[in-house]
Design an enzyme around this catalytic site. Structure first.
Site, PDB file in Angstrom:
ATOM      1  N   SER A 181       0.906  -1.186  -0.153  1.00 15.30           N
ATOM      2  CA  SER A 181      -0.062  -0.083  -0.007  1.00 15.30           C
ATOM      3  C   SER A 181       1.031   1.281  -0.034  1.00 15.30           C
ATOM      4  O   SER A 181       1.863   1.455  -0.739  1.00 15.30           O
ATOM      5  CB  SER A 181      -0.844  -0.210   1.281  1.00 15.30           C
ATOM      6  OG  SER A 181      -2.096   0.864   1.065  1.00 15.30           O
ATOM      7  N   ASP A 332      -8.158  -6.439  -4.535  1.00 12.16           N
ATOM      8  CA  ASP A 332      -7.362  -5.419  -3.991  1.00 12.16           C
ATOM      9  C   ASP A 332      -7.790  -3.948  -4.395  1.00 12.16           C
ATOM     10  O   ASP A 332      -6.944  -3.341  -5.386  1.00 12.16           O
ATOM     11  CB  ASP A 332      -5.819  -5.650  -4.257  1.00 12.16           C
ATOM     12  CG  ASP A 332      -5.020  -4.756  -3.599  1.00 12.16           C
ATOM     13  OD1 ASP A 332      -5.268  -3.885  -2.585  1.00 12.16           O
ATOM     14  OD2 ASP A 332      -3.796  -4.505  -4.490  1.00 12.16           O
ATOM     15  N   HIS A 360      -6.477  -6.649  -0.339  1.00 13.39           N
ATOM     16  CA  HIS A 360      -5.482  -5.558  -0.017  1.00 13.39           C
ATOM     17  C   HIS A 360      -4.384  -6.054   0.920  1.00 13.39           C
ATOM     18  O   HIS A 360      -4.970  -6.414   2.062  1.00 13.39           O
ATOM     19  CB  HIS A 360      -5.943  -4.409   0.353  1.00 13.39           C
ATOM     20  CG  HIS A 360      -4.965  -3.259   0.294  1.00 13.39           C
ATOM     21  ND1 HIS A 360      -4.502  -2.967  -0.845  1.00 13.39           N
ATOM     22  CD2 HIS A 360      -4.617  -2.415   1.027  1.00 13.39           C
ATOM     23  CE1 HIS A 360      -3.674  -1.715  -0.534  1.00 13.39           C
ATOM     24  NE2 HIS A 360      -3.537  -1.625   0.757  1.00 13.39           N
TER      25      HIS A 360
END
Length: 637
Positions: A181, A332, A360
């Site tokens: 991320s 995701d 994710h």
């Protein structure tokens, strides 16, 4: 667990807690190791398994300090080295930079337990790596402020930290970086510096285009995310846990975690207080997003979202020679498309792409819309990558195909030389009585009217919620689809695999000058149960197809999202809307039906447009206006 440790059951429970908390900050957790087979153009094959061997060191030692950057800003780091590293031994380093606190300060009695890290630090350090955890500029215990994510100063900090690493007596001159991320994008921006010591980077579950991949998929405001991520950032910047953590795990989390861990030393707490005070000048995420409709809209500081989009700096990444391993999952958010865009834009022969059945961060492996702990060993795959490029070990990485992806329902890994894999484009037309047909319509006048239902949403455990750390768990969509305009194919006579990028082409009259158009691809079983597969979205004002050169290679219809291409809908006039659904690889089993469900709202995640109330659509499906969805059908032979 993502990593295995020996110790007491009490220590294991503590480790479990850290792993669960790590998910809430979008940090990957994985389980198990799988087997693989040789990859050809499109074989059933997963990445070759890798055994990194037993740890060669019995533990690790941590020190922390501030590094002073070129402009005087102090950056907090933790350095982990193998315990008992012989004097004169040279090892590579992994650099991990975060804006979500490099480490926690733990209150008593939890502080009585041995330190546990959120990332698999010990798996690397005990196998002969140094690990450097960093609070990015303007976050955690670091000084400075954040005018926006991944600013030039934050990027240059990474290069200076690499310089510091190279000066250490244990450094052998090679550095790698990865993250999930935000941290994945930080790793990618590290490469923008073109530092010769940075040899390999794995941006995982991260954006490539700040506008289209996260804030405005299809040009539609993903307001749920920008609002909640903004709240989380502001709370972290006050040195407090974000509220969604307590909502998930309970009030006791606030008691356990006292904030970010100060740098060691007598002045650590005092310096932390001074650093946190500087964070009050950080940017307002949601406020900025609310000022934007078009890609080239500027905020009050004269900046667009392009300034922190990695694609803008792809030439520098490409010229660096750094090996890039892109990593994402089918659930995701929209980051699997980001990973594809990155892989197709960069030209390095060493670059690789993996697309798994993950949410994710990769903690869940999903079969359709339902999840279970992943069976894929993310840590082993990372060690394979970094051992190859930083240690020169024989890891079988060179035998892996450039692209690996997982077909859901079938439960099989596959390999390909590039993305997308070969597929036949088959049109499924919207037809009479809610049918979906491969035959082109012949009627001169055929349509369906639909009053957009603003109560429709995809719940609190969708692909979009995953971006904030929630698990993905789509319920049966049959009831939700009662609010939508639905079209079903006949029951399939054979298994049918959809792998690639579905594309919707809709001819619509609307009573409003703007709107959000969503197409869901769903799998209907013999009993009428409906499984979510993927979705695509387009805001009406962005519908113009651009013939300009896109900023990166596109395998789907290109919308510039720029103000000059904005086209309000003319109420009552036919508008052509062509847009892609997020990529997937899904097996529709024999006897199941393919469903396309059209919606004008997902109130759980996207802003309602127009805000004054739901419009009425007329969806045309006649010979002159053959609304359809094109599916990429992979050969099963």
């Amino acid at each position: 667990m993502m990593w295995t440790r020996r110790g007491s059951s009490r220590g294991k429970r503590w480790q479990t807690l850290l792993v669960v908390l790590a998910l809430a900050f979008s940090i990957p957790v994985a389980l198990g190791v799988a087997t693989g087979r040789e990859a050809t153009d499109r074989t059933v094959a997963e990445p070759a398994p890798y055994d990194a061997g037993d740890p060669v060191y019995g533990g690790m030692e941590r020190t922390s300090r501030y590094l002073t950057m070129r402009d005087g800003v102090k950056i907090a780091i933790d350095l982990y080295l193998p315990k008992g590293l012989p004097e004169g031994e040279k090892i590579p380093a992994i650099l991990w930079q975060t804006r979500y606190w490099r480490a926690w300060k733990i209150r008593w009695p939890f502080s009585l337990f041995p330190e546990r890290t959120m990332e698999p630090v010990s798996e690397f350090v005990t196998r002969g790596y140094a690990w450097v955890s960093v609070d990015a500029r303007g976050s955690g215990a670091s000084f400075g402020h954040r005018p926006y994510p991944w600013s030039p100063d934050e990027t240059r900090d990474g290069a200076e930290i690499v310089d510091w690493i190279l000066e250490q007596p244990w450094s052998h001159g090679k550095v790698g970086s990865y993250g999930t991320s935000y941290m994945g994008t930080t790793a990618e921006f590290l490469v923008v510096n073109q530092h010769p010591a940075v040899k390999a980077v794995a941006p995982r579950f991260s954006l490539f285009d700040g506008y289209a991949d996260i804030a405005f998929p299809g040009g539609a405001p993903l307001s749920w995310f920008t609002e909640n991520w903004g709240i989380a950032n502001r709370t972290l910047d006050r040195n407090e846990l974000p509220p969604h953590i307590s909502k998930i795990f309970g009030w006791w989390i606030d008691y356990m975690v006292a904030g970010v861990r100060p740098v060691d030393g007598d002045q650590g707490e005092e310096l932390l207080e001074a650093a946190v005070a500087e964070h009050s000048a950080n940017w307002d995420v949601h406020g900025t997003a609310q000022q934007v409709t078009f890609r080239d809209d500027k905020n009050q500081d004269g900046r667009t979202l392009e300034i922190f989009s990695p694609h803008r700096y792809a030439d520098r990444v490409d010229a660096s020679g750094t090996a890039i391993y892109g990593w994402s999952g089918w659930f995701d958010g929209a980051y699997q498309h980001a990973a594809i865009k990155r892989h197709n834009r960069l030209t390095g022969k060493a670059n690789k792409l993996i697309l798994g059945p993950w949410n994710h961060g990769g903690r869940q492996q999903l079969r359709g819309g339902k999840g279970a702990p992943t069976e894929f060993d993310h840590v082993a795959e990372l060690l394979k990558f970094f051992d190859h490029y930083l240690k020169g070990s024989a890891t079988s990485l060179e035998d892996d195909a450039p692209v690996h992806y997982y077909t859901m329902v079938e439960g099989a890994w596959k390999a390909a030389p590039s993305w997308p894999p070969p597929a036949e484009a088959v049109r499924y037309h919207l037809a009479e009585d809610g049918a979906l047909s491969t035959e082109r319509p012949k009627a001169r006048d055929a349509s369906d009217r639909y009053l957009v239902d603003y109560t429709h949403g995809t719940g609190g455990a969708s692909r979009w919620n995953s971006l904030m750390g929630w698990p993905v768990d789509y319920p049966d969509r049959a009831q939700a689809d009662e609010k939508l305009l639905v079209y079903d194919s006949p029951a399939l006579e054979r298994d049918l695999e959809v792998t690639g990028h579905p594309v919707a082409t809709l001819y619509v009259k609307s009573t409003a000058a703007d709107g959000v158009f969503i197409a869901y691809l769903e799998d209907v079983d013999e009993k009428g149960g409906v499984t979510y597969v993927t979705e695509g979205i387009l805001r009406g004002v962005h519908r113009k197809l651009s013939h300009q050169t896109p900023p990166y290679p596109m395998v789907v219809p290109y919308h510039s999202f720029e103000r000059a291409d904005g086209r309000p809908l003319a109420p009552g006039e036919v508008a052509e809307l062509v847009f892609d659904l997020l990529p997937t690889s899904h097996l529709f089993e024999r006897g199941h039906s393919i469903r396309i469900a059209l919606a004008g709202a997902d109130r759980d995640h996207f802003a309602l447009i127009p805000s004054e109330g739901p419009p009425t659509w007329t969806v045309l499906r006649d010979a002159a206006h053959p609304s359809h969805v094109t599916l990429p059908i992979a050969s099963r032979e």
